[in-house]
Each structure stands twice: as structure tokens, then as C-alpha cells.
Design a protein around this motif. Structure first.
Motif, PDB file in Angstrom:
ATOM      1  N   VAL A 364       0.810  -1.216   0.000  1.00 37.07           N
ATOM      2  CA  VAL A 364       0.000   0.000   0.000  1.00 37.07           C
ATOM      3  C   VAL A 364       0.844   1.266   0.000  1.00 37.07           C
ATOM      4  CG1 VAL A 364      -1.877  -1.201   1.176  1.00 37.07           C
ATOM      5  CG2 VAL A 364      -0.209   0.107   2.522  1.00 37.07           C
ATOM      6  N   VAL A 365       2.146   1.142  -0.109  1.00 39.28           N
ATOM      7  CA  VAL A 365       3.024   2.311  -0.095  1.00 39.28           C
ATOM      8  C   VAL A 365       2.648   3.269  -1.233  1.00 39.28           C
ATOM      9  CG1 VAL A 365       5.383   3.127  -0.434  1.00 39.28           C
ATOM     10  CG2 VAL A 365       4.940   1.146   1.034  1.00 39.28           C
ATOM     11  N   GLY A 366       2.462   4.532  -0.889  1.00 41.25           N
ATOM     12  CA  GLY A 366       2.197   5.558  -1.896  1.00 41.25           C
ATOM     13  C   GLY A 366       0.748   5.756  -2.271  1.00 41.25           C
ATOM     14  N   ILE A 367      -0.158   4.914  -1.782  1.00 41.23           N
ATOM     15  CA  ILE A 367      -1.579   5.042  -2.116  1.00 41.23           C
ATOM     16  C   ILE A 367      -2.228   6.015  -1.125  1.00 41.23           C
ATOM     17  CG2 ILE A 367      -3.780   3.855  -2.406  1.00 41.23           C
ATOM     18  CD1 ILE A 367      -2.200   1.286  -2.924  1.00 41.23           C
ATOM     19  N   PRO A 368      -2.900   7.059  -1.597  1.00 42.79           N
ATOM     20  CA  PRO A 368      -3.537   8.000  -0.668  1.00 42.79           C
ATOM     21  C   PRO A 368      -4.497   7.286   0.282  1.00 42.79           C
ATOM     22  CG  PRO A 368      -3.533   8.904  -2.884  1.00 42.79           C
ATOM     23  CD  PRO A 368      -3.067   7.482  -3.008  1.00 42.79           C
ATOM     24  N   LEU A 369      -4.469   7.673   1.534  1.00 45.40           N
ATOM     25  CA  LEU A 369      -5.266   6.970   2.538  1.00 45.40           C
ATOM     26  C   LEU A 369      -6.759   7.096   2.298  1.00 45.40           C
ATOM     27  CD1 LEU A 369      -3.701   7.280   6.105  1.00 45.40           C
ATOM     28  CD2 LEU A 369      -3.463   5.482   4.417  1.00 45.40           C
ATOM     29  N   ASP A 370      -7.221   8.223   1.753  1.00 44.31           N
ATOM     30  CA  ASP A 370      -8.661   8.336   1.515  1.00 44.31           C
ATOM     31  C   ASP A 370      -9.134   7.307   0.501  1.00 44.31           C
ATOM     32  OD1 ASP A 370      -7.317   9.637  -0.596  1.00 44.31           O
ATOM     33  OD2 ASP A 370      -8.918  11.121  -0.856  1.00 44.31           O
ATOM     34  N   ARG A 371      -8.330   7.107  -0.544  1.00 43.82           N
ATOM     35  CA  ARG A 371      -8.696   6.118  -1.574  1.00 43.82           C
ATOM     36  C   ARG A 371      -8.586   4.701  -1.034  1.00 43.82           C
ATOM     37  NH1 ARG A 371      -5.207   6.598  -6.752  1.00 43.82           N
ATOM     38  NH2 ARG A 371      -3.997   4.889  -5.870  1.00 43.82           N
ATOM     39  N   LEU A 372      -7.520   4.437  -0.292  1.00 40.29           N
ATOM     40  CA  LEU A 372      -7.311   3.106   0.270  1.00 40.29           C
ATOM     41  C   LEU A 372      -8.407   2.758   1.277  1.00 40.29           C
ATOM     42  CD1 LEU A 372      -5.238   0.763   0.146  1.00 40.29           C
ATOM     43  CD2 LEU A 372      -4.065   1.849   2.072  1.00 40.29           C
ATOM     44  N   ALA A 373      -8.798   3.737   2.079  1.00 34.85           N
ATOM     45  CA  ALA A 373      -9.859   3.512   3.061  1.00 34.85           C
ATOM     46  C   ALA A 373     -11.182   3.223   2.376  1.00 34.85           C
ATOM     47  CB  ALA A 373      -9.979   4.721   3.984  1.00 34.85           C
ATOM     48  N   ALA A 374     -11.469   3.968   1.308  1.00 37.15           N
ATOM     49  CA  ALA A 374     -12.718   3.726   0.575  1.00 37.15           C
ATOM     50  C   ALA A 374     -12.742   2.314  -0.001  1.00 37.15           C
ATOM     51  CB  ALA A 374     -12.875   4.764  -0.533  1.00 37.15           C
ATOM     52  N   ASP A 375     -11.610   1.871  -0.526  1.00 35.66           N
ATOM     53  CA  ASP A 375     -11.537   0.505  -1.082  1.00 35.66           C
ATOM     54  C   ASP A 375     -11.769  -0.544  -0.006  1.00 35.66           C
ATOM     55  OD1 ASP A 375     -10.990   1.583  -3.536  1.00 35.66           O
ATOM     56  OD2 ASP A 375      -8.829   1.229  -3.451  1.00 35.66           O
ATOM     57  N   ARG A 376     -11.390  -0.247   1.227  1.00 32.14           N
ATOM     58  CA  ARG A 376     -11.485  -1.225   2.313  1.00 32.14           C
ATOM     59  C   ARG A 376     -12.724  -1.023   3.183  1.00 32.14           C
ATOM     60  NH1 ARG A 376      -5.331  -2.494   4.491  1.00 32.14           N
ATOM     61  NH2 ARG A 376      -4.400  -2.843   2.423  1.00 32.14           N
ATOM     62  N   GLY A 377     -13.560  -0.069   2.832  1.00 35.94           N
ATOM     63  CA  GLY A 377     -14.791   0.134   3.570  1.00 35.94           C
ATOM     64  C   GLY A 377     -14.594   0.667   4.976  1.00 35.94           C
ATOM     65  N   THR A 378     -13.608   1.527   5.160  1.00 33.90           N
ATOM     66  CA  THR A 378     -13.332   2.106   6.470  1.00 33.90           C
ATOM     67  C   THR A 378     -13.032   3.587   6.313  1.00 33.90           C
ATOM     68  OG1 THR A 378     -12.011   1.850   8.495  1.00 33.90           O
ATOM     69  CG2 THR A 378     -10.861   1.538   6.395  1.00 33.90           C
ATOM     70  N   THR A 379     -12.564   4.236   7.362  1.00 34.24           N
ATOM     71  CA  THR A 379     -12.211   5.654   7.282  1.00 34.24           C
ATOM     72  C   THR A 379     -10.696   5.809   7.260  1.00 34.24           C
ATOM     73  OG1 THR A 379     -12.013   6.054   9.666  1.00 34.24           O
ATOM     74  CG2 THR A 379     -14.239   6.152   8.715  1.00 34.24           C
ATOM     75  N   PRO A 380     -10.193   6.915   6.714  1.00 36.60           N
ATOM     76  CA  PRO A 380      -8.742   7.135   6.753  1.00 36.60           C
ATOM     77  C   PRO A 380      -8.198   7.152   8.177  1.00 36.60           C
ATOM     78  CG  PRO A 380      -9.789   8.684   5.255  1.00 36.60           C
ATOM     79  CD  PRO A 380     -10.893   7.980   5.978  1.00 36.60           C
ATOM     80  N   PHE A 381      -8.965   7.682   9.109  1.00 33.87           N
ATOM     81  CA  PHE A 381      -8.559   7.723  10.517  1.00 33.87           C
ATOM     82  C   PHE A 381      -8.339   6.309  11.054  1.00 33.87           C
ATOM     83  CE2 PHE A 381     -10.405   7.159  14.799  1.00 33.87           C
ATOM     84  CZ  PHE A 381      -9.470   7.845  15.565  1.00 33.87           C
ATOM     85  N   ASP A 382      -9.333   5.449  10.880  1.00 36.17           N
ATOM     86  CA  ASP A 382      -9.218   4.078  11.390  1.00 36.17           C
ATOM     87  C   ASP A 382      -8.133   3.300  10.654  1.00 36.17           C
ATOM     88  OD1 ASP A 382     -11.489   3.602  13.432  1.00 36.17           O
ATOM     89  OD2 ASP A 382     -12.501   4.627  11.786  1.00 36.17           O
ATOM     90  N   LEU A 383      -8.042   3.510   9.358  1.00 37.38           N
ATOM     91  CA  LEU A 383      -7.035   2.788   8.575  1.00 37.38           C
ATOM     92  C   LEU A 383      -5.622   3.165   9.031  1.00 37.38           C
ATOM     93  CD1 LEU A 383      -6.311   0.890   6.257  1.00 37.38           C
ATOM     94  CD2 LEU A 383      -6.466   2.862   4.700  1.00 37.38           C
ATOM     95  N   MET A 384      -5.387   4.436   9.279  1.00 42.96           N
ATOM     96  CA  MET A 384      -4.072   4.876   9.723  1.00 42.96           C
ATOM     97  C   MET A 384      -3.685   4.189  11.031  1.00 42.96           C
ATOM     98  SD  MET A 384      -2.664   8.798  10.151  1.00 42.96           S
ATOM     99  CE  MET A 384      -3.928   9.256  11.335  1.00 42.96           C
ATOM    100  N   LEU A 385      -4.612   4.131  11.958  1.00 40.36           N
ATOM    101  CA  LEU A 385      -4.326   3.486  13.240  1.00 40.36           C
ATOM    102  C   LEU A 385      -4.155   1.982  13.090  1.00 40.36           C
ATOM    103  CD1 LEU A 385      -6.750   5.411  15.631  1.00 40.36           C
ATOM    104  CD2 LEU A 385      -4.352   5.865  15.143  1.00 40.36           C
ATOM    105  N   ASP A 386      -5.015   1.360  12.276  1.00 37.49           N
ATOM    106  CA  ASP A 386      -4.935  -0.099  12.115  1.00 37.49           C
ATOM    107  C   ASP A 386      -3.637  -0.511  11.427  1.00 37.49           C
ATOM    108  OD1 ASP A 386      -7.371  -0.426  13.345  1.00 37.49           O
ATOM    109  OD2 ASP A 386      -8.521  -0.485  11.468  1.00 37.49           O
ATOM    110  N   LEU A 387      -3.210   0.251  10.428  1.00 35.60           N
ATOM    111  CA  LEU A 387      -1.940  -0.065   9.760  1.00 35.60           C
ATOM    112  C   LEU A 387      -0.774   0.045  10.747  1.00 35.60           C
ATOM    113  CD1 LEU A 387      -2.438   1.837   6.368  1.00 35.60           C
ATOM    114  CD2 LEU A 387      -2.384  -0.645   6.681  1.00 35.60           C
TER     115      LEU A 387
END
Length: 546
Positions: A364-387
């Protein structure tokens, strides 16, 4: 004549056109600047043929945080790799003096939370051989150093020293004591006084830094001391009750130069920075808004989430030791409280936030968190913490914080009412490296973008800070000035990619950027760099006294 620099293309720091010239040095001063071949060497003169390299005054970095690093790093890297020969530290109201022994831990934790400094490096590297600000300057004066160094007395350590860290307005007697200590500091050589009203400046244990508890009258009363002495610069990090109207008032009332941080260009608010310049310029007084020439980009891990401290709920994170922060991130109740505020406050940043360094998430290196979160059905906030949690807090995120309005940055650089600064050298060492701002300016904005001339760029790095900060006899190629000089190739000057190294006390790491095209440097007439390589052990730097 001890040194003769021949066949140089001299850009003298005044903004005047480049000219072919030879430069003579006697002792620590420039003794003459003459037409090619006009100056004759003596029998013992060292002659250096610069073969058409640009010869400029050594660069002056007015916004650094080397207050602690200078106590363990005589070379003051990376600044010394980038043509910088003089630095000013103690900005934003921070520093390590004055400090009583019982407050050392608070000072260290403040620098950790606000300036992103490694607590391990600070604990292992600071030699607490001082208590008062004059003691500190004397310690700096005694130490070997590659560069010249000047320092503000910072409001936060000053206030801690006087009030004991109580979170309240100062009494009249305490303000008088602070005024006396500032007077003593300036007499000992302080460049001036710095303070912060910045809401994002959360210090030890997640609490506001001491300067934020000062009422406006306290700041004015301390500034008055500079006016009474007729010397000293005031530097302010903006915040409630302290913006362009107050800066103008301070400058006019006390007859002092005032510089403030930070004027940044944001892509989502085009033109706002230039409108602020116009607003300030319409007011009287000698006031310098500081700008940066690089996007403000940080690499942060969730163990040190310094930029998120601007959001109230994240103050709870900064209040606990780093080893306990993962526990908060796992706490569903804390997430529920933090989620809406974080998503809203950083709504403009999620598209510019991505994984940069990781052990577990290379895919996932280099992928914007908003787009990555949308793909995973979560929020950028939660994704950042979970990663972060799933990588044992090792994942670092690249975040474009500010100054990403590229076209407007070019306009600000061309506007001579602004002052180039904000390198933050010595701070945020694990998160960013903008100590290379000088070579970035020359390579990117002059050579690649042609946003300003080479002469104007050199003036921004030398003659302008010389004038704004009243730095005597440094910043121009002129007879009688200190022989702080840099010779560089305008066709190759620039920066290398950022790299992470582990060379700090306590085993701490940091980010560094090296230079290209910086061939020779002299500080006070002594060579510190020759043929593109540092001269080992060179330490001709001096304390710059205001």
C-alpha cells in the motif's frame, strides 16, 4: 593577505548583478574585492582558483531549532552541508535555557512533543552545564562549532523558569522578573525574544506550552525591553490575539523588527497567502512574514503523532508515554471520540497522506489513505491506526501538511516583502529534513523553475536576513565583512533524496538530505569544505551576539 579566491563569479548578497571578481581574505575578514587579476597574492597567500564558480556570502538560516543538537553535534548537520555558515536558533519560543534542574524533564518533553525531537537523543545528548541564559550562551561560545550560531531567548523556558510551570497569567512581579531576565539575556548576546501563541503547540504531557498561557500584555511588556535597549528582534509563532495588526503595533510602538511564522501557501486556499502579505504590508512597522520554499512534508509514526496535536482529542495521546499510545489507539471509546474531529480537521490532508515506510504493508506504499480507506470500507482515521498497530507501530506515513500551493510559493519567493526561513533545522529530525532549503531554492526555484534570479535568491539567503536580523558584518561579499563564503556550481547545485540514518545520541534516527554542487565553504576565513567534501574537524564558528 592569507587567502585569494580567483576567477569567481561573485554574487555579493545585495541583489546587484553577478560580476567576475577576485576576493582577498586577511584573517577572518574579507580584505578586498577586485577585478580579475587586480589583487596580487603575497608569498604566504593561499590561492584558490574557483574557475567560474559562483562565490556568494555564506547562507544565513534564521529559523532553526539547534538549541539542543549543538550540545552534541559540533558540525550542525545537515545545515553545514548546504552552504549555510550562520544559524539562528531559539525560535517559536522554545529552547533549553533558562532551565532550573527540576524543569529539565519538562523542557525535554516539550521539545519531544512540539518539535518532534527524540527524547532518547535529548536525554543522552544534552549536557546540562548551564541554568541561566547567559550561562547557556557562554557554554555555546566555549564549544567547538563548524558554523556561527545566534540564539533567541524563548518565552516558554523563560516562563517556566519564573512561574514554575503554573498554567495561569503571570503576576506583575513575575512579568518584571521576566523583563529583567530578557534584558540580561540580550546584554549577554541574545538575538532577541521569541514566543508562540500557536494552538498546535502542545508541550509536555500534552499540555499547552507555557508561552500560550501569557496574556497579550505580558508579551508587549517583554517586547518593550527590546525597544528600551534599542536592539533585538522579536519572533512570533502566530495564534489567537497575535497576528498582523499586533505585529505592526509591536514594531511601531517599540521600534523593533518583528518576524512571524508561518506564512504558507495552501493548494486548497489559492491566493490566501498573498492576500495576507498585502494586508500586512498596508500596515506600518518593520514586519517580516516568514515563508518556506519547500512543501512542508512530514513522515510520522503513530508513536509520535506531533502534527495531530492541533486536534484537542489527540492531546490525550501526547499526554501519555509513547509506549502507552498504542493502547489508546485500540480503545474503541477513544476512537469514537477522536474519529469525527480527526476526519473533519484533516479532511484536506487525507488525499495527501500515504504510507511511506513500513515493514508489513509494502503493497500500500504511496496510495492516498482516503482512496485506500474507501476501497477497504473504512475511514482514513481508522485505517491509519490499524496499519500502525498491525506493524507494531513501525509504519510511517507521508503527510503533506502545508505549503503545497506550488505556483503561489513561487509568487511569495518573488515578493521581497517576505523573509525566507522555516527550515526548522534541528527539529522534527525523524519526520522531515528541510535544512536543505538553500540548495533546494537554488536548484529548483532558480535553475528549474526560473521563479527568481540567482542574484535575488542569494539575496534571500544572505543580504536579506543580514538586514532583517541585524546580523553585523555577515551576509555580504564586502571588504570588512567576515569571510563567511560559499562557492557553488549553479548548473548542479541542489539536493539528494532524503535518507534515514542512525547517528544521534541514544541510538536515535533522523532524516537527512545532502547537497550537490556546493564545492567550497569558508567560515571566518577558514575552509570548512573543499572540493565538495567537508574538511574534517573544522570548527571556526563563533557565537553571534545580538
Amino acid at each position: 593577505m592569507d587567502l585569494l579566491l580567483r576567477r569567481a563569479l561573485v554574487i555579493d548578497g545585495t541583489g546587484e548583478p553577478a560580476r567576475a571578481a577576485d576576493v582577498a581574505v586577511a584573517g577572518d575578514r574579507i580584505s578586498a574585492v577586485g577585478a580579475p587579476g587586480e589583487l596580487a597574492p603575497g608569498p604566504g597567500t593561499e590561492v584558490v582558483d574557483l574557475d567560474g564558480l559562483v562565490l556568494a556570502p555564506g547562507f544565513i538560516d534564521v529559523h532553526t531549532h539547534y538549541d539542543a543538537q549543538i550540545l552534541w553535534d559540533a558540525d550542525l548537520t545537515p545545515s553545514s552541508w548546504h552552504g549555510v555558515t550562520s544559524v539562528v536558533m531559539g525560535n517559536c519560543g522554545f529552547g533549553v535555557a533558562p532551565t532550573r534542574p527540576e524543569h529539565r524533564d519538562i523542557i525535554v518533553r516539550t521539545l519531544e512533543n512540539v518539535e518532534g525531537m527524540s527524547m532518547e537523543a535529548l536525554d543522552a545528548g544534552i549536557d546540562w552545564c548551564f541554568e541561566t541564559f547567559p550561562d547557556y550562551l557562554a557554554a555555546i561560545d566555549r564549544r567547538r562549532k563548524r558554523l556561527n550560531v545566534g540564539a533567541f531567548i524563548g518565552h516558554s523556558p523563560l516562563r517556566l523558569f519564573v512561574t514554575g510551570g503554573e498554567e495561569r497569567p503571570a503576576t506583575p512581579a513575575e512579568i518584571d522578573t521576566m523583563r529583567g531576565l530578557v534584558r540580561e539575556a540580550v546584554a549577554a548576546g541574545a538575538i532577541g525574544f521569541s514566543t508562540s501563541r500557536q494552538p498546535a503547540h502542545q508541550g509536555a504531557y500534552g499540555r499547552p506550552v507555557p508561552s500560550r498561557f501569557a496574556e497579550t500584555d505580558e508579551i508587549y511588556s517583554i517586547a518593550e525591553v527590546l525597544g528600551e535597549l534599542g536592539k533585538g528582534v522579536m519572533q512570533v509563532s502566530i495564534g489567537p490575539g497575535m497576528f498582523v495588526d499586533q505585529f505592526s503595533e509591536l514594531a511601531v510602538r517599540y521600534g523593533i523588527p518583528v518576524t512571524w511564522t508561518a506564512l504558507v501557501a495552501r493548494a486548497d486556499k489559492p491566493g490566501a497567502a498573498l492576500r495576507t502579505v498585502e494586508r500586512g504590508a498596508a500596515l506600518p512597522g518593520e514586519v517580516y512574514p516568514q515563508i518556506a520554499c519547500r512543501p512542508i512534508v512530514m513522515q510520522i509514526g503513530m508513536a509520535d503523532p506531533t502534527p495531530l496535536g492541533e486536534i484537542d482529542v489527540w492531546k490525550e495521546v501526547l499526554a501519555v508515554p509513547r509506549g502507552e499510545r498504542a493502547g489508546l489507539y485500540r480503545d474503541a471509546d477513544w476512537r469514537k471520540r477522536a474519529r469525527p474531529a480527526t476526519l473533519d480537521a484533516w479532511s484536506h490532508r487525507w488525499p495527501k497522506t500515504s504510507v511511506e515506510e513500513t515493514r508489513a504493508h509494502q503493497d500500500v506504499v504511496g496510495i492516498p489513505l482516503d482512496r485506500l480507506a474507501a476501497d477497504r470500507g473504512t475511514t482514513p482515521f481508522d485505517l491509519m491506526l490499524d496499519l500502525a498497530l498491525s506493524d507494531d507501530m513501525a509504519t510511517r506515513f507521508r503527510i503533506v501538511l502545508d505549503n503545497d500551493g506550488d505556483a503561489e510559493v513561487g509568487d511569495l519567493l518573488a515578493d521581497k516583502r517576505t523573509l525566507l526561513g522555516l527550515s526548522d533545522a534541528g527539529a522534527h529530525a525523524t519526520q522531515l529534513c528541510d535544512a536543505c532549503y538553500s540548495t533546494h531554492l537554488l536548484g529548483h526555484w532558480v535553475r528549474e523553475r526560473a521563479a527568481l534570479s540567482l542574484e535575488d535568491a542569494v539575496w534571500r539567503l544572505t543580504g536579506h536576513p543580514h538586514r532583517a536580523f541585524r546580523i553585523a558584518d555577515r551576509g555580504l561579499v564586502r571588504a570588512g565583512f567576515h569571510a563567511d563564503l560559499v562557492a557553488f556550481d549553479p548548473a548542479t547545485v541542489g539536493t539528494t533524496p532524503v535518507e534515514r540514518v542512525q547517528d544521534q545520541p541514544g541510538g536515535a534516527d533522523r532524516l537527512v538530505v545532502r547537497s550537490t554542487g556546493v564545492e567550497h565553504m569558508w567560515v571566518n576565513g577558514v575552509a570548512t569544505r573543499t572540493g565538495g567534501k567537508d574538511v574534517a574537524g573544522a570548527a571556526p564558528g563563533r557565537l553571534i551576539r545580538g
